[in-house]
Design a protein around this motif. Structure first.
Motif, PDB file in Angstrom:
ATOM      1  N   GLU A   1     -11.257  -4.905  -7.552  1.00  0.00           N
ATOM      2  CA  GLU A   1     -10.040  -4.127  -7.749  1.00  0.00           C
ATOM      3  C   GLU A   1      -9.259  -4.018  -6.445  1.00  0.00           C
ATOM      4  O   GLU A   1      -8.046  -4.249  -6.401  1.00  0.00           O
TER       5      GLU A   1
ATOM      6  N   LYS B   1      -7.159  -7.043  -5.177  1.00  0.00           N
ATOM      7  CA  LYS B   1      -5.817  -7.322  -5.704  1.00  0.00           C
ATOM      8  C   LYS B   1      -4.742  -6.950  -4.689  1.00  0.00           C
ATOM      9  O   LYS B   1      -3.848  -7.745  -4.384  1.00  0.00           O
TER      10      LYS B   1
ATOM     11  N   THR C   1     -10.530  -9.678 -14.630  1.00  0.00           N
ATOM     12  CA  THR C   1      -9.991  -9.342 -13.316  1.00  0.00           C
ATOM     13  C   THR C   1      -9.548 -10.592 -12.576  1.00  0.00           C
ATOM     14  O   THR C   1      -8.516 -10.586 -11.894  1.00  0.00           O
TER      15      THR C   1
ATOM     16  N   SER D   1     -12.239   2.981  -9.211  1.00  0.00           N
ATOM     17  CA  SER D   1     -11.740   1.865  -8.412  1.00  0.00           C
ATOM     18  C   SER D   1     -10.355   1.421  -8.869  1.00  0.00           C
ATOM     19  O   SER D   1      -9.480   1.116  -8.045  1.00  0.00           O
ATOM     20  N   SER D   2     -10.151   1.373 -10.185  1.00  0.00           N
ATOM     21  CA  SER D   2      -8.845   0.952 -10.689  1.00  0.00           C
ATOM     22  C   SER D   2      -7.778   1.999 -10.369  1.00  0.00           C
ATOM     23  O   SER D   2      -6.650   1.655  -9.995  1.00  0.00           O
TER      24      SER D   2
ATOM     25  N   THR E   1      -6.938   1.655  -6.633  1.00  0.00           N
ATOM     26  CA  THR E   1      -6.161   0.441  -6.385  1.00  0.00           C
ATOM     27  C   THR E   1      -4.723   0.598  -6.859  1.00  0.00           C
ATOM     28  O   THR E   1      -3.776   0.236  -6.153  1.00  0.00           O
TER      29      THR E   1
END
Length: 376
Positions: A111, A114, A161, A349-350, A353
């Motif tokens: 994540e 990105k 992902t 985590s998402s 991010t």
């Protein structure tokens, strides 16, 4: 390096839209878990949002040129190391090894990768100063930045992902002024790859089974031929049924009980909204996403240097790809894959991010009238 005077220049509209999306996500997580053992985790969603707003605002107050010019390679290297560590000492769940434990927090480095990849991509693109990317030497380093983490992520395995990196790369190469003929070649190549997979499925499934993982083959089968094996298409069939049962204004939520919708609080969160709040609720969510994207497009357009535009377009590529794929796979338009819905799906985590990505866009807006750091 932090300019707290910039706080008054933070884009309020973007933040209001962000609050609205997180509120919708929190309500959806509550609905998805109130009849399960995970009842109450919606409070975690609120706590994570409030906590992760701190790094978001700190990044918004930091000149994004510093991140691009001085820290892009360092951050990229750190997260690449974390991705390698995942392969050897990561936590495994449902057959996938994607997390490492840091201070009790389960971090998913893919994540974070990105955002870091976007920063390094911007660093390489801005060297061309908007000139057309014509040769292999112009394009290869930029593509390598995306494909190195992609290959590591596919090892986990995490195709969903990994595909996000392709979406980000295409958006940044397009805004980076790649030759139109290269984009056409890339589009034709991707189309041929998809057609080859479909052809192998119908005419030589044994060969296809040797090339891809069994769970990937099952998802392709449930997409192309859902009636061939009801067990494999069970997830998508239930998702479509639940969304359809929501009709115009929603239903009582009976399909959210008993595990009828797997991972309803995370990857399948759109199903919860469609089921509980119907067409109206789904439309409101899509409208909020549209307004956020529209606002970010405005920030990219108003940026006075290419680095800011490239940075926001990278963030847009990440969000647009995830929104389109997550919603599309739950209404039968795309094969099922593991990918979260930004600001709506449950996950630390998402959330971290996505808030950092918003922080970068807010930094571009706050510093749009300043001299680029490199020129000082």
């Amino acid at each position: 390096m932090l300019d707290f005077k910039k706080f008054k220049k933070i884009d309020g509209i973007t933040f209001i839209l962000l609050l609205a999306l997180v509120a919708v996500g929190t309500i959806a997580v509550y609905d998805a878990t109130q009849h399960s053992d995970l009842r109450g985790i919606y409070w975690n969603q609120i706590i994570m949002f409030l906590t992760f707003c701190i790094p978001m605002f700190l990044i918004a107050l930091l000149d994004y040129h510093v991140l691009i010019s001085r820290l892009a390679y360092i951050l990229y290297g750190i997260v690449i190391i974390l991705l390698v560590m995942v392969l050897f000492m990561g936590s495994t769940l449902n057959g996938a090894t994607r997390w490492i434990s840091i201070g009790g927090f389960q971090l998913q480095p893919s994540e974070m990768m990105k955002v870091v990849t976007i920063l390094l991509g911007v660093h390489l693109l801005k060297k061309h100063q908007g000139k057309e990317l014509r040769s292999f030497r112009d394009i290869a380093p930029i593509m390598a930045v995306f494909f190195v983490p992609l290959l590591l992520i596919l090892k986990q395995p995490d195709l969903g992902t990994g595909l996000v990196f392709i979406g980000i790369m295409l958006g940044m190469l397009w805004i980076g002024n790649i030759r139109a003929s290269y984009m056409v070649i890339g589009f034709v190549g991707c189309s041929l790859l998809v057609l080859t997979i479909f052809g192998l499925y119908f005419y030589n499934e044994e060969l296809l089974a040797k090339i891809i993982h069994p769970h990937q083959l099952a998802r392709i089968q449930s997409f192309l031929d859902p009636t061939s094996d009801p067990d494999k298409s069970w997830h998508v069939d239930n998702a479509i049924l639940a969304i359809g049962s929501g009709q115009l204004s929603g239903s009582d939520g009976k399909y959210l009980e008993g595990g009828f919708i797997p991972y309803a609080y995370s990857d399948s969160i759109f199903v919860v909204i469609g089921h509980r709040y119907g067409f109206i609720g789904s439309s409101v969510l899509i409208l909020l996403f549209f307004l956020l994207i529209w606002r970010l497009v405005g920030i990219a357009r108003d940026s006075r240097d290419l680095a800011g535009t490239y940075l926001v377009v990278g963030v847009l590529g990440m969000f647009i790809f995830q929104i389109f794929v997550n919603i599309g796979m739950h209404i039968g338009l795309l094969p099922l894959t593991g990918i979260s819905l930004p600001f709506i799906s449950y996950g630390g985590s998402s959330m971290l991010t996505n808030l950092i990505a918003i922080g970068l866009a807010l930094s571009v807006h706050a510093y749009k009238n300043d001299i680029p750091y490199d020129d000082l």
